[in-house]
Scaffold this motif. Structure first.
Motif, short mmCIF file in Angstrom:
data_model
loop_
_atom_site.label_atom_id
_atom_site.label_comp_id
_atom_site.label_asym_id
_atom_site.label_seq_id
_atom_site.Cartn_x
_atom_site.Cartn_y
_atom_site.Cartn_z
N ASP A 112 -5.73 10.66 -11.15
CA ASP A 112 -7.08 10.51 -10.62
C ASP A 112 -7.04 9.54 -9.44
OD1 ASP A 112 -9.73 10.20 -10.09
OD2 ASP A 112 -10.32 9.58 -12.11
N ASN A 113 -7.44 10.05 -8.27
CA ASN A 113 -7.39 9.26 -7.04
C ASN A 113 -8.61 8.37 -6.88
OD1 ASN A 113 -5.72 8.64 -4.89
ND2 ASN A 113 -6.59 10.18 -3.53
N GLY A 114 -9.38 8.23 -7.93
CA GLY A 114 -10.56 7.38 -7.86
C GLY A 114 -11.55 7.92 -6.85
N ARG B 45 0.88 -1.18 0.00
CA ARG B 45 0.00 0.00 0.00
C ARG B 45 0.91 1.22 0.00
NH1 ARG B 45 -4.91 2.04 1.24
NH2 ARG B 45 -5.80 -0.03 1.55
N VAL B 46 0.68 2.14 -0.92
CA VAL B 46 1.54 3.31 -1.05
C VAL B 46 0.68 4.57 -1.02
CG1 VAL B 46 3.23 4.52 -2.48
CG2 VAL B 46 3.20 2.01 -2.42
N THR B 47 1.04 5.49 -0.15
CA THR B 47 0.37 6.79 -0.09
C THR B 47 1.38 7.87 -0.44
OG1 THR B 47 -1.20 6.08 1.61
CG2 THR B 47 -0.84 8.45 1.37
N PHE B 48 1.00 8.74 -1.36
CA PHE B 48 1.86 9.86 -1.77
C PHE B 48 1.31 11.15 -1.19
CE2 PHE B 48 2.73 13.49 -4.44
CZ PHE B 48 4.08 13.37 -4.75
N VAL C 69 -1.87 -0.91 -3.91
CA VAL C 69 -2.72 0.27 -4.06
C VAL C 69 -1.85 1.51 -3.96
CG1 VAL C 69 -4.59 1.64 -3.05
CG2 VAL C 69 -4.76 -0.85 -3.13
N LEU C 70 -2.13 2.51 -4.82
CA LEU C 70 -1.45 3.79 -4.77
C LEU C 70 -2.50 4.88 -4.63
CD1 LEU C 70 1.11 5.58 -5.13
CD2 LEU C 70 0.68 5.50 -7.60
N ARG C 71 -2.31 5.76 -3.65
CA ARG C 71 -3.27 6.84 -3.44
C ARG C 71 -2.54 8.13 -3.11
NH1 ARG C 71 -4.13 7.14 2.36
NH2 ARG C 71 -6.06 8.31 2.09
N VAL C 72 -3.24 9.25 -3.26
CA VAL C 72 -2.71 10.57 -2.96
C VAL C 72 -3.47 11.15 -1.78
CG1 VAL C 72 -2.50 12.95 -3.78
CG2 VAL C 72 -1.95 11.06 -5.31
N GLU C 73 -2.74 11.71 -0.85
CA GLU C 73 -3.33 12.38 0.31
C GLU C 73 -2.60 13.70 0.48
OE1 GLU C 73 -5.88 12.94 3.55
OE2 GLU C 73 -5.86 11.22 2.18
N ARG C 74 -3.29 14.81 0.22
CA ARG C 74 -2.64 16.11 0.30
C ARG C 74 -2.20 16.42 1.73
NH1 ARG C 74 -4.34 21.57 1.11
NH2 ARG C 74 -6.54 20.97 1.26
#
Length: 476
Positions: free
Chosen positions: A65-67, A50-53, A78-83
């Protein structure tokens, strides 16, 4: 049997699936820093993590697109973006974020609290962070990770050669001219590198005036590589920089993981911008001159006109990325005249494109570039010869390697003139060395793809890191 499994068996319920190990990526908010770290994140996710950027997002930074907010599936992970937010962090549209110095000072001041809060939120959501990976100029994130007991890795986004120059300078391991001597025609010798002229080093932070804050951050990053970070990833591959890597490995635990380029798996929109794909499809093989100068280099009106006239004079189809930031410097009537000078249907001018995908297209035969390392790595991976127009930072050293070591490009003056551009494009495409240059570029492209393919030299480095993380180890 684990306590969870035993309890599940006693109640007749299936045990809850184990949560994948979670890697948090922390980037400085520059597109040239964001891109390689995100691409490393894709490779880590593909191997089941699991990867969060996260970054202090600002307007103009392109992510994905973060879905539905839970991220996107990449391979087995899984790759996701969290500001990065909270703690007084400026909003993405705050104009103060457009000033690099103000932005860096602000993020260093409020970033630690925001990052701590993000890590706590992830734990409360049942996604505890296993490891943190940062890139340059966010050494504060390393301090946060250390304070929370998390192992931390660093991604160096430039070449190993440039990292070696900085390391040997900061730790006085090579004789660098100083003061008046730095303006002379001297040279520096560093293990694993060709002799480098002072003119090639002068744009680097070690000599550039007015960049004390960035130099201090760089020194902090280099110190972390030897004292705090058990893993130092480099956006390169062994077959490209074997001697430089071997020389620096004596001092730093390097792991080549490059080239970190855009994936060719459909995750980037097929029509890379405004019909680029369809336009490229209609061009003959290796005919297109592709022109792009990255996300930071600004060019003025006079040079824009020279480039336009130079491209039209080649008689070749071209695709030119002229960023909105450069376009706004020009009056609309002047911009209209420039576009008209480009030869109508002969060329295409766009504000952005998926550069790696464009370079990989068979119609592209030549890349006119500022030689930033991301652009250089993408062109090498695609096997495309280059016209090098370096401006600052690492670009002159990259040019030296492209022209004199790898021999896959030619130098052009900065700023570009129409005649110099025309002659350089001709030299790369139809000159006496053009065929040999293209052959060498193709071989490097094959080696780059092999390095990141299953079992390749860079893939093994990524896999070794994943194996260590999933086994619970904190040392390489």
């Amino acid at each position: 049997m684990s306590q969870e499994s035993a309890a599940a068996e006693a109640t007749g319920m299936a045990p809850a699936p184990a949560q994948p190990h979670h890697v948090l990526l922390v980037s400085s908010p520059f597109q040239s820093h964001v891109n390689p770290l995100l691409r490393l994140g894709r490779r880590l996710a593909a191997k089941g993590l699991r990867v969060t950027f996260t970054t202090a997002l600002r307007d103009g930074i392109r992510l994905f697109d973060n879905g539905d907010g839970d991220g996107v599936r990449v391979g087995r992970g899984v790759l996701r973006v969290e500001r990065l937010r909270g703690g007084g962090m400026w909003e993405p549209d705050d104009p103060r974020l457009r000033v690099p110095g103000d932005m860096a000072r602000h993020v260093e001041a409020v970033g630690p609290a925001a990052l701590e809060e993000l890590i706590r939120r992830e734990a409360e959501a049942g996604r505890p962070v296993t490891c943190v990976v940062v890139n340059a100029f966010v050494s504060w994130a390393q301090r946060v990770a250390g304070g929370m007991g998390l192992p931390c890795a660093i991604l160096w986004i430039q070449s190993c050669a440039v990292l070696s120059v900085y390391y040997h300078y900061v730790y006085s391991l090579a004789a660098f001219p100083s003061g008046d001597e730095a303006d002379s025609s001297g040279a520096v010798t560093i293990p694993g590198l060709p002799e480098l002229a002072i003119d090639e080093l002068r744009p680097l932070l070690v000599y550039s005036s007015g960049h004390e804050m960035w130099r201090q951050m760089l020194v902090g990053d280099l110190g972390s590589m030897t004292e705090k970070a058990p893993w130092v990833f480099v956006n390169t591959f062994d077959e490209l920089e074997h001697e430089a890597i071997a020389g620096l490995c004596k001092h730093i635990p390097l792991i080549p993981v490059g080239p970190l380029v855009e994936p060719d798996d459909g995750s980037v929109d097929g029509d890379v911008y405004d019909g680029c794909t369809a336009w490229l499809d209609a061009q003959p093989r290796r005919s297109v001159v592709f022109v792009a100068f990255g996300s930071l280099v600004d060019i003025g009106y006079d040079e824009v006109v020279e480039i336009a006239e130079g491209l039209a004079s080649t008689g070749r189809p071209f695709l030119w990325v002229l960023r909105d930031g450069n376009r706004v410097l020009l009056p609309q009537d002047a911009l209209d005249a420039v576009v008209a000078a480009c030869g109508g249907d002969l060329g295409k001018v766009v504000p952005w494109c998926a550069q790696g995908r464009v370079l990989a297209h068979g119609a592209v035969g030549c890349f006119v570039t500022h030689c930033g390392w991301n652009s250089t790595a993408e062109a090498l991976a695609a096997g495309v010869p280059m016209v090098a127009c370096p401006r600052w930072s690492d670009q002159r050293i990259n040019t030296r390697f492209l022209v004199d070591v790898y021999r896959v490009g030619v130098r052009a003056p900065t700023p570009l003139t129409r005649e110099a551009l025309r002659l350089s494009v001709e030299e790369v495409t139809v000159g006496p060395e053009a065929e040999a240059m293209a052959a060498r570029a193709a071989i490097l492209g094959e080696k780059a793809r092999a390095a990141v393919g299953d079992g390749g030299s860079s893939d093994r480095g990524v896999q070794a890191f994943v194996d260590r993380i999933t086994s619970g180890g904190a040392e390489p």
